[in-house]
Design an enzyme around this catalytic site. Structure first.
Site, PDB file in Angstrom:
ATOM      1  N   TRP A 166       0.749  -1.160  -0.085  1.00  0.00           N
ATOM      2  CA  TRP A 166      -0.093   0.219   0.014  1.00  0.00           C
ATOM      3  C   TRP A 166       0.748   1.278  -0.021  1.00  0.00           C
ATOM      4  CZ3 TRP A 166      -3.687  -2.189  -1.793  1.00  0.00           C
ATOM      5  CH2 TRP A 166      -4.233  -3.420  -1.386  1.00  0.00           C
ATOM      6  N   ASP A 167       1.880   1.130   0.774  1.00  0.00           N
ATOM      7  CA  ASP A 167       2.656   2.237   0.749  1.00  0.00           C
ATOM      8  C   ASP A 167       3.532   2.674  -0.718  1.00  0.00           C
ATOM      9  OD1 ASP A 167       2.981   3.355   3.187  1.00  0.00           O
ATOM     10  OD2 ASP A 167       4.555   2.026   4.182  1.00  0.00           O
ATOM     11  N   LEU A 168       3.958   1.584  -1.281  1.00  0.00           N
ATOM     12  CA  LEU A 168       4.403   1.624  -2.486  1.00  0.00           C
ATOM     13  C   LEU A 168       3.516   2.140  -3.564  1.00  0.00           C
ATOM     14  CD1 LEU A 168       6.218  -1.606  -2.547  1.00  0.00           C
ATOM     15  CD2 LEU A 168       7.271   0.443  -2.573  1.00  0.00           C
ATOM     16  N   GLY A 171       2.856   5.620  -2.821  1.00  0.00           N
ATOM     17  CA  GLY A 171       3.865   6.725  -3.480  1.00  0.00           C
ATOM     18  C   GLY A 171       3.919   6.892  -4.856  1.00  0.00           C
TER      19      GLY A 171
END
Lengths: 407, 407
Positions: A166-168, A171
């Site tokens: 999810w972070d990736l 981003g």
């Protein structure tokens, strides 16, 4: 006229971004924008943000993680709690005119305040949840439904992903949103106020892939099926020498090749099902896997790889990070170039995965923390040597990383 | 002067894209570009591409998946094997001037051929591997190192992710690359030839996060640690009523709050370690989890949630897709709006997760397969009613989905 090759590969050349960030999503967004040619200044508190010592670490305790996600940026450090430090940073933001941050809710970074001096500001804030409350990849992921259907069918309890997916995603969505806003500003002169909630990225994805819709409309959800692929035929197999392979048959041709390779055609035909239908292949996955397994179990990994390579079947050998690091797909891949990273060492680092006109933008080193404080204050804000010295003396800015405590 | 709110939210208005795609990455890229305002025409073979029946399906056998990843596009179907069909599609591509595809290696979509009539073409090809060989998320993932460190520490063998994370990342990178190329073309009039390999996305990510670098420089790699977070303190816990929670302490404050909440402060102090260091919290994860577990085991999920909400600790309750679909974070989230999707039904669908100037672009329905064939041929290519009728008669194009075989 700019050099066509250079500028197609660096379409954000001339774009100036201030990043006030930590962890994965915002740093990845900034690095991705830098790979597209933007000038990205990461601003940190003196001593570094909360991610400055994040694992993996070298044997000397330096953060491989931090340098990995900040390649190609410049670094400025300032006392972000002191009004004088905040004033310097807001001047940098309004000078550059784009702010990328996951430090939401700080008064001095308020959109209305910044746009009072820079009406065409593009501000992108990454939030945990849309209501502004805190959340990180690991907590967001727990609510998405995925951990409860990941892993062996007989496993109880959740299995988290290791990849901070999810972070990736967040981003790269952030880099996209800023790039689109730049295009809009080029055309109209207007800025944008953008927010991205990590949780919304996950919820939108669970919806887009149909998992939420299946639950909402059909009153059921996909089961936990181990390494099988929901609605398709795919499974992992183990060789005589204990190497695992992932094998996928997405099309009737793949499936026919797999049954022929494993000598299972007659047995599969005897099941008298229409295996041109992907759902049929999925529903019969257990018996199919049972039919295919002996062929894999009786062969070495090398034999399996050689045989699979002659078919249309989609397959891959499982690899550890250690194996991958020395595999030709890294060592002979133009995506990777030798990078000399101060504090870390020399290693093959990935550039931009986007190849433009046949070439990748190669990796550039991450800055040392605070490396560009002085040059940025001088060149961007026009501060005199004396003013900069005074800011140093009063600890409002810093140029060098602090001594690291022995550990 | 365009309406500022509308155009900031639709920065790609006026951009025209032809998408020839299947599966996840390319369709997600197209949908994401459509959410930013681009006019995206998905072109499929008559009867649909390989993903047209992909699971999840409704009880009637319609693909929830397909409609989920094609929202807001237009649909044209043509015989892509017939020269006349190929000619029509190349005319659409050169008219729109942007081609997004994962159908690499087709002569009639060759970059040089297309740029002969449209020199400023932007072409983005998604490949499996950079050498052009086939690969899908599940096979790419096997080689990345992640499946061998996912799941319980005592598990043997790989655990695949359920989320097609590489496909998703690749799709958003593709949308970004096209948007950046549009900006470059706006400025210079020049097109771009872009390739993205699914495998490169995965390799770059494994490198950026430091996992490959750790292996290359330190000769070791991160272990499999279950639901713990590498280098940090995080773990899942189970309540008295068997509900799981993910709990994360990224900062000293989070950690202090967690020890106080669970009544573990004295026991943690007795360990005589510096728990302000994240690595120390990680190295002591087993004993810490042992100390915290009874507090969770002795309380109901409701009690746990109420108590955690009063602290700084990052936490989340694990949810199934079914629970999530009716949870307020979906039903009361402005990201989701009621969508009436022909063939599927009425459900809460996610719009763009990017919120611009305080609003999300709401979901629009996916087209029926071939729904816009006629209008696109007429309006874009200027074909007469007679010409279109002749193309229908010769089965070069189709307007309506074919009868679906009963299953």
């Amino acid at each position: 006229m700019p050099n066509p090759a250079t500028s197609a590969a660096q379409p954000l050349a001339g774009v100036r971004i201030v990043e006030i960030s930590s962890f994965v999503a915002a740093p990845l967004a900034g690095m991705t924008l830098a790979q597209l040619g933007a000038d990205v200044i990461r601003v940190d508190p003196i001593g570094g943000a909360a991610d400055y010592r994040r694992w993996p670490l070298t044997d000397d305790g330096e953060s491989i993680y931090w340098t990995g996600l900040n390649k190609g940026k410049r670094s400025v450090t300032a006392d972000l709690r002191a009004p004088a430090g905040q004033l310097l940073v807001t001047r940098l933001i309004t000078d550059g005119s784009i702010l990328l941050t996951n430090a939401a809710g700080r008064d001095w970074l308020d959109y209305d305040a910044l746009t009072a001096t820079r009406p065409d500001l593009i501000q992108l804030e990454i939030l945990g949840r849309t209501d502004g409350s805190a959340a990180v990849d690991y907590t967001v992921n727990a609510a998405t439904g995925f951990p409860l259907v990941t892993g062996p069918a007989d496993h109880e309890g959740p299995i988290n992903h290791v990849l901070p997916a999810w972070d990736l995603l967040c981003g790269v969505y952030a880099a996209l949103a800023i790039t689109a806003a730049v295009r809009h500003r080029d055309a109209t002169g207007q800025g944008s106020r953008i927010t991205l909630a990590l949780e919304d990225i996950a919820l939108a994805t669970a919806g887009n892939l149909g998992f939420l819709t299946e639950a909402a409309l059909c009153g059921r959800q996909r089961p936990r099926v181990g390494n099988a692929i929901y609605g398709q035929y795919g499974q992992h197999f183990t060789s005589a020498d204990s190497i695992c392979f992932m094998v996928v048959a997405l099309t009737p041709r793949h499936f026919r090749d797999l049954t022929e390779l494993t000598g299972s055609t007659a047995a599969v035909d005897a099941l008298a099902a229409d295996f041109t239908d992907e759902g049929t292949r999925y529903r019969h996955r257990d018996v199919l896997t049972g039919l295919f397994t002996p062929w894999f179990r009786e062969r070495t990994a090398e034999e399996i790889g050689t045989a699979l390579a002659k078919t249309s079947v989609l397959w891959e050998r499982y690899r550890s990070f250690e194996e991958l690091a020395t595999d030709p797909r890294v060592t002979a891949n133009p995506l990777f170039t030798l990078l000399r990273q101060p504090g870390i060492g020399e290693y093959l680092a990935p550039g931009s995965p986007i190849s433009v006109n046949g070439a990748h933008i190669p990796a550039r080193p991450a800055p040392r923390l605070g490396e560009h404080t002085e040059s940025v204050l001088r060149d961007r804000l026009g501060l005199s040597t004396e003013s900069i010295a005074a800011l140093h003396m009063s600890s409002i800015v810093a140029n060098e990383p602090p001594q690291r405590a022995a550990r």
